[in-house]
Structures are given as structure tokens and as C-alpha cells.
Scaffold this motif. Sequence first.
Motif, PDB file in Angstrom:
ATOM      1  N   GLN A 195      85.100 -53.663  30.222  1.00 12.40           N
ATOM      2  CA  GLN A 195      86.346 -54.413  30.115  1.00 12.40           C
ATOM      3  C   GLN A 195      87.427 -53.811  31.003  1.00 12.40           C
ATOM      4  N   HIS A 196      87.579 -52.493  30.942  1.00 10.69           N
ATOM      5  CA  HIS A 196      88.621 -51.828  31.725  1.00 10.69           C
ATOM      6  C   HIS A 196      88.369 -51.980  33.226  1.00 10.69           C
TER       7      HIS A 196
ATOM      8  N   GLU B  10      93.323 -46.594  30.058  1.00 12.53           N
ATOM      9  CA  GLU B  10      93.746 -47.496  28.986  1.00 12.53           C
ATOM     10  C   GLU B  10      95.151 -48.020  29.237  1.00 12.53           C
TER      11      GLU B  10
ATOM     12  N   SER C 214      84.035 -51.296  26.188  1.00 10.71           N
ATOM     13  CA  SER C 214      85.400 -51.062  26.660  1.00 10.71           C
ATOM     14  C   SER C 214      85.434 -50.615  28.114  1.00 10.71           C
TER      15      SER C 214
ATOM     16  N   LYS D 133      90.914 -62.142  25.118  1.00  8.09           N
ATOM     17  CA  LYS D 133      89.489 -61.845  24.928  1.00  8.09           C
ATOM     18  C   LYS D 133      88.765 -62.915  24.108  1.00  8.09           C
TER      19      LYS D 133
END
Length: 215
Positions: free
Chosen positions: A106-107, A22, A103, A182
Motif C-alpha cells: 500500500q505504501h 507512514e 501495508s 481503500k
Amino acid sequence: MVRKTKEEASITKERIIKAAEECFCEHGVYLSSFDMVAKKAKCTRGAIYWHFRDKNELLYHVTQSFRWPLMAELKGLSSGDEHILNALVSMFRRCINDLSTESQVQHYLKLMIYRCDEAETYKPLQLSLSRFMCDFEQLVKDAMCLSISKGELDGEDKSVIITNILLYSFYGAVRKFFITGKSQKPLTEFIEILDHILGEFVINNKNYVLDESSD
């Protein structure tokens, strides 16, 4: 007691990897510090150094923990009864949907495509990026070769053009997605480009039927 301690250590290690993932995505690898990771992981710097020698080793474990569904789907393409180009459209549509909602995806794509400017500084990121690019692009090329063998495309020139536009449009859409905070617009535009390319090069081929159910 020893078993419990090992389990706790394993849990702490996974929590550190997740926190680092993160931090790297939010701040970039260069600006992320062990203090940031420790705060997000709710542990001490000492706990991080217990598991990881330095940022490079931590980054290596972060990049190794990723799993991108699109890669697995592309590897699963076969030359059986499946219509390759329809399947490819469906896969990229699912990928775009995952990028909007998942997520982990996305990461992964943020590090591999958007934060890739730091790859020259960090060897684990450089190696993962190189492997990602080679594997991904080769799988798309393989899909195009399958489509030619099945008569969905009538020439290698078309497959090269479609492959290049598909890859560069996808990379651009992902970068714009993160640059614009985003926004969904770049992802929508990519799907429109994908449909346009297939329509321009393939629709007139009698063997091709656009799968409307992939919307």
C-alpha cells in the motif's frame, strides 16, 4: 558497548525510515515534517538529523527500502512451458490482494502512483517514480512479447492494446482505491476489466485457456 551503540543506532535509523514512510503516505511528502516523523518514531529531531541530512535524503532511503512482489514475479517470467497470459492474470490478482492486505505494498503504490504529484519537488521521489514506471511498463511489454512468441496472441497490435488498457486500468484502480478510503470496489472492477480484455482479445485464440484457479 560500541557494538551495542551501533546496533541501537541502526535500529533507530530503521524506525525513522518506517515512520517517515507512514508519514509520507498519510500526509504527503510536502506536508510531512521532521516533528511528525520524530513523534511517530518515538525519537528526537536531533536523532533524525544524526542519520539524515534533510527530507530529500530521508525520502531517498524510504523509496530504496521498498520491495514490490509483482516486479519480482514479472522479472521471473520465462518462455518455458509456463502460459504467459495465465501467469500475468494470476500475478495481477495476487497484486490486488496484496494491495488490500499488505501495508508495505500500500505504501509503495501510494507513493509511486497516488502521491506522485509531488515528484517534481523531491528528486528522490522523481527518480524512483521514473524508474518504477519504466521498469514496470517494460516488464509488462516483455510479457506480451513472450505471449506473441508462444502463439498466445496473434499480433503486435493486440499486445499493444492489451498492455495500454492493462496499465492505465491498473493505475486508475490504485488511485481510486486510495481516493475512496481503500474501497475494494475499484480493485474488483480492475479484475473484471482484466478478465474482459483477455476474453475480448484472447479467448477466441485456440492457444489460450483462462486459468480459473487464479480467482
